[in-house]
Design an enzyme around this catalytic site. Sequence first.
Site, PDB file in Angstrom:
ATOM      1  N   LYS A  74      54.767 108.494  77.812  1.00 49.83           N
ATOM      2  CA  LYS A  74      54.548 107.151  77.244  1.00 49.83           C
ATOM      3  C   LYS A  74      54.513 107.255  75.711  1.00 49.83           C
ATOM      4  O   LYS A  74      55.194 108.111  75.145  1.00 49.83           O
ATOM      5  CB  LYS A  74      53.281 106.514  77.815  1.00 49.83           C
ATOM      6  CG  LYS A  74      53.295 106.543  79.350  1.00 49.83           C
ATOM      7  CD  LYS A  74      52.255 105.674  79.977  1.00 49.83           C
ATOM      8  CE  LYS A  74      52.360 105.775  81.496  1.00 49.83           C
ATOM      9  NZ  LYS A  74      51.428 104.899  82.190  1.00 49.83           N
ATOM     10  N   ASN A 106      55.734 111.353  82.327  1.00 42.61           N
ATOM     11  CA  ASN A 106      56.060 110.271  81.391  1.00 42.61           C
ATOM     12  C   ASN A 106      54.984 110.281  80.306  1.00 42.61           C
ATOM     13  O   ASN A 106      53.861 109.860  80.557  1.00 42.61           O
ATOM     14  CB  ASN A 106      56.070 108.947  82.178  1.00 42.61           C
ATOM     15  CG  ASN A 106      56.184 107.728  81.282  1.00 42.61           C
ATOM     16  OD1 ASN A 106      56.474 107.842  80.083  1.00 42.61           O
ATOM     17  ND2 ASN A 106      55.967 106.549  81.850  1.00 42.61           N
ATOM     18  N   GLU A 120      55.326 102.699  92.118  1.00 37.11           N
ATOM     19  CA  GLU A 120      54.146 102.704  91.252  1.00 37.11           C
ATOM     20  C   GLU A 120      53.407 101.380  91.397  1.00 37.11           C
ATOM     21  O   GLU A 120      53.779 100.389  90.739  1.00 37.11           O
ATOM     22  CB  GLU A 120      54.562 102.893  89.790  1.00 37.11           C
ATOM     23  CG  GLU A 120      55.191 104.235  89.505  1.00 37.11           C
ATOM     24  CD  GLU A 120      54.961 104.669  88.072  1.00 37.11           C
ATOM     25  OE1 GLU A 120      54.504 105.794  87.873  1.00 37.11           O
ATOM     26  OE2 GLU A 120      55.205 103.874  87.145  1.00 37.11           O
ATOM     27  N   GLU A 131      55.191  98.838  82.761  1.00 36.19           N
ATOM     28  CA  GLU A 131      54.743  98.484  81.405  1.00 36.19           C
ATOM     29  C   GLU A 131      55.871  97.781  80.640  1.00 36.19           C
ATOM     30  O   GLU A 131      55.623  96.868  79.858  1.00 36.19           O
ATOM     31  CB  GLU A 131      54.260  99.742  80.673  1.00 36.19           C
ATOM     32  CG  GLU A 131      52.886 100.172  81.172  1.00 36.19           C
ATOM     33  CD  GLU A 131      52.599 101.657  81.067  1.00 36.19           C
ATOM     34  OE1 GLU A 131      53.283 102.372  80.311  1.00 36.19           O
ATOM     35  OE2 GLU A 131      51.670 102.115  81.767  1.00 36.19           O
ATOM     36  N   SER A 189      47.984 107.213  88.688  1.00 39.24           N
ATOM     37  CA  SER A 189      46.767 108.026  88.697  1.00 39.24           C
ATOM     38  C   SER A 189      46.847 109.269  89.588  1.00 39.24           C
ATOM     39  O   SER A 189      45.867 109.626  90.239  1.00 39.24           O
ATOM     40  CB  SER A 189      45.550 107.164  89.063  1.00 39.24           C
ATOM     41  OG  SER A 189      45.405 106.098  88.140  1.00 39.24           O
TER      42      SER A 189
HETATM   43  P1  PGA Z   1      49.288 107.362  85.271  1.00 43.55           P
HETATM   44  O1  PGA Z   1      50.697 106.690  84.885  1.00 43.55           O
HETATM   45  O2  PGA Z   1      49.601 108.649  85.974  1.00 43.55           O
HETATM   46  O3  PGA Z   1      48.577 107.577  83.964  1.00 43.55           O
HETATM   47  O4  PGA Z   1      48.598 106.394  86.161  1.00 43.55           O
HETATM   48  C1  PGA Z   1      51.777 106.740  85.765  1.00 43.55           C
HETATM   49  C2  PGA Z   1      52.993 106.097  85.157  1.00 43.55           C
HETATM   50  O5  PGA Z   1      52.852 105.124  84.403  1.00 43.55           O
HETATM   51  O6  PGA Z   1      54.134 106.501  85.408  1.00 43.55           O
END
Ligand code: PGA
Length: 257
Positions: free
Chosen positions: A18, A16, A174, A104, A215
């Site tokens: 983002k 992702n 998540e 988010e 993470s």
């Molecule tokens: P991250 O994000 O791997 O940077 O923690 C995961 C996600 O939001 O899907």
Amino acid sequence: MTSQPRAQRRRLVVGNWKMNGTRDANSRLLQEILSNWKPLEKSDAAICPPFVYLEQVAQALSASQLYWGGQSVNPNDSGAYTGEISAKMLIDQGCRYVIVGHNERRRLQSESDDYVARQFVAAQAEGLIPILCVGESSEQREQGKALETIGRQLQAVLDIAGLQAFATAIVAYEPIWAVGTGITATPEEAAQVHAFIRKQFASLGHELVILYGGSVKPENAAELFAKEDIDGALLGGASLQAKDFIAICQSAEVAGK
Ligand code: PGA
């Protein structure tokens, strides 16, 4: 009926991006991924870029093993929804997947459980595979309400989509406190929630794929994927580094052999 044995479930790693990238930076990242790609047999991999770069990603990946998808979708077919994208439009861009209910968006765009459920249904109706994100906040975890929260998020979708809809869906666990924070759930913490999610769908007797997100890095991926119910990962940060993305895809590939 119980769910399929682990070895028969396909693994999946989804990047992702983002709200990151530019046309030039994407081009370099995609090139680096493709030129270092190691073919997968037991796993699939996908990239979810910002909407405006879907066409660029589609073009770059069309002759590869990788899939692509959207980061969100509007539940309506068309009309007066300024700034929104429909499931049909994602299909037009060759998407296979769409993320729904990312924390988010639940937080920043105030997407409710019910709205996420409608996104899930709209995506499936057009032939997209929804990746339904669920997860608890740190307060909910501290109060011992993690499973209750996740159960409620799943139930909202089950109520309008029905159990059978999950035969062609992906669930991503998540924990909000682990997303983008560098703090990963321990493999044991994640495994407990994954087993809880799997149990909700056990009667389907199918191979529901359940991803972990929060993470994930090359250093912790193998340990997470070694857990029976963790079938892959939803990556944020790590998907912006070609080396990390490929390494995590390879970890998924060898897990559970
Ligand atoms: P991250 O994000 O791997 O940077 O923690 C995961 C996600 O939001 O899907």
